[in-house]
Scaffold this motif. Structure first.
Motif: not given
Length: 539
Positions: A190-209
């Motif tokens: 599950t961690q793999i999917e969540v990490l990928a989703a977090i990374r994609d969301a950061i790129k999509t929204f242009g968020s810093a983290a």
């Protein structure tokens, strides 16, 4: 270069304990650009979470910001009025807490908690907020995304709650997200999917983290830069690839070298009666089956590791063994005798022999009690110790878990680090003088140095007392370190089992191989390669 989104200068924070103020953050500087991910690593007590909360202009109870500045997008947060901070938090700055189970309101449904900020501060309709929530649940691989929001927190696993909290943080498309150990409670698949989703969301929204974690391999997949903290000070800072390939400081190198601990596996004494035997057990939550024909055996003085992803039935098996979940078929035998399915029908002696250490010490320890009372209660309940005899035994148990009785006996849980709290949970379990301890993800919330220390402590106690462990975990490295026998579970069934050497020797069962391949590696390109490989296999 554009003006930084977040700029922290000479930050100083103190914490109050032992009737005095002590420095926690000692003059740290931090700069974060828009769209950048900065990893914060270090052992328990390094100041990672305190620094992350300060990035929101916040100091938790018992802490105070005594110096420095925190500037977010030109706004000085330490001078901002409470009303202005409330409008920022959740909307432009979001926080994903480590302990999801302790962060949700147990009296409200998840969807109500999810949409609150988006509706009140984000200015969108309830219907739109719910639609976006369902889509985020789907991206984060939550089961039944259309209806899961109708559940209450207690109806979710720890990994599921962590994903819901991550979805909540992303709901308003914030400029800055502070991730405080967001995958701690997740299994490796599950961690793999969540990490990928977090990374994609950061790129999509242009968020810093700010990505806070004790797992260096995970940080390597997420961060552009890494800061290493220790005792509230900056030890080292560099771009991720530089940090991984050539750390400069001795402390950083020691973090890279952890998890080398291995126990000598003990042979399985087949001629003996197992201390614990689960025979073809089935169980359900209401009308929903959760365990299907589960069987396993554990012998005296041994460690049986049960591994599998979230929802595989690991914790449900522990609940069944302890009598919290009744079996619909099969039985649990202890030392050759069948145990009553309901813990309320078990004798005090049967209850004493099987103790449990829980995953999240923050929710397992009563925050209003002193350590002496927490450890002393089972001494009184099971063994009848009171007064001086009880306090003497509490002191012995504290010494056994390598904590000074004079320092810790009168403290409360809030005055302890995460690793110290987990040691208190171990001492409380040992207070009953059990023969079997069920360890439910006891190292998952701990940094790698502290986790290794806890594993060494548990191994020493096992050698000293001969206690058996049923070790529930999603961490492949932990299984490699401590298991004598291994059971692999998936969707409520046992799909693989055997000795440690047999399980970790190829060829693997399909699901076992999937678990092992999902263990993060200290390579910044590992996640990309793994996702590409799996996409090729499914295409």
């Amino acid at each position: 270069m554009d003006k930084p989104l977040l700029e922290i200068r000479n930050l100083q924070i103190e914490g109050h304990y032992e009737d005095a103020w002590h420095p926690l953050i000692k003059g740290i500087d931090l700069t974060l650009q828009r769209g950048e991910v900065l990893g914060l690593i270090g052992e328990s007590g390094a100041g990672k979470s305190t620094l992350g909360l300060a990035a929101m202009g916040f100091a938790r109870d018992g802490c105070r910001i005594t110096g420095g500045s925190v500037c977010f997008d030109g706004i000085q947060l330490l001078q901002a009025k409470p009303e202005a901070l409330r409008k920022l938090r959740g909307l432009r700055i979001a926080y994903v807490a480590q302990s999801a189970a302790a962060s949700f309101n147990p009296a409200h449904r998840l969807i109500d908690q999810h949409v609150e900020t988006a509706v009140i501060n984000g200015g969108i309709s309830r219907a739109q907020a719910e639609r976006e929530a369902v889509e985020l649940y789907r991206v984060l691989r939550l089961p039944n995304p259309e209806t899961i929001g109708q559940r209450y927190p207690h109806q979710m696993s720890g990994g599921q709650l962590q994903r819901v909290m991550t979805a909540m943080a992303m709901a308003c498309h914030p400029d800055l997200i502070i991730f405080d150990e967001p995958t701690t409670a997740l299994d490796v698949t599950t961690q793999i999917e969540v990490l990928a989703a977090i990374r994609d969301a950061i790129k999509t929204f242009g968020s810093a983290a700010l990505y806070i974690s004790h797992d260096l391999a995970v940080v390597a997949q997420m961060a552009d830069r890494i800061m290493v903290l220790r005792h509230g000070k900056l030890v080292e800072e560099a771009e991720t690839r530089t940090m991984l390939s050539a750390p400069q400081q001795d402390y950083t190198k020691s973090l890279w070298a952890v998890r080398s601990f291995r126990t000598e596996p003990k042979a399985c004494p087949q001629q003996q009666v197992p201390l614990l035997e689960v025979r073809q057990v089935c169980a359900s939550y209401g009308h929903q089956p959760v365990l299907h024909d589960v069987s396993m055996s554990l012998y005296r003085g041994q460690t049986l590791a049960v591994i599998g992803e979230s929802g595989s039935g690991k914790s449900s098996t522990a609940r069944l063994i302890t009598g919290l979940l009744p079996a619909t078929a099969g039985q649990v035998l202890y030392d050759g005798e069948a145990l009553p399915a309901d813990f309320r029908r078990r004798s005090k002696e049967q209850l004493r022999r099987i103790q449990m250490i829980y995953q999240i010490p923050d929710t397992a320890l009563n925050p209003r009690q002193r350590i002496a009372d927490i450890i002393g209660r089972p001494l009184t309940f099971y063994l009848g110790l009171k007064g001086k005899a009880m306090r003497a035994r509490v002191a012995e148990l504290l010494e056994m878990i390598e904590l000074d009785p004079a320092t810790f006996m009168e403290r409360q849980p809030r005055e302890l680090s995460g690793g110290q709290k987990q040691r208190i949970c171990i001492a409380r379990a040992l207070a009953a003088d059990p023969q079997l301890i069920i360890c439910d993800e006891v190292t998952s919330a701990l940094d790698q140095l502290v986790a290794e220390g806890v594993l060494k402590l548990l191994n020493r106690i096992q050698q000293q007392l001969g206690v058996a462990y049923l070790f529930i975990t999603h961490d492949v490295a932990t299984v490699r370190a401590i298991a004598d026998e291994v059971v692999v579970m998936q969707r409520g069934r046992v799909v693989d089992q055997g000795s440690r050497s047999a399980i970790f020797t190829p060829p693997y069962q399909d699901y076992t191989g999937l678990l092992f391949s999902s263990e993060p590696e200290m390579d910044p390109d590992w996640l990309d390669h793994l996702l590409a490989e799996r996409a090729t296999l499914t295409s």
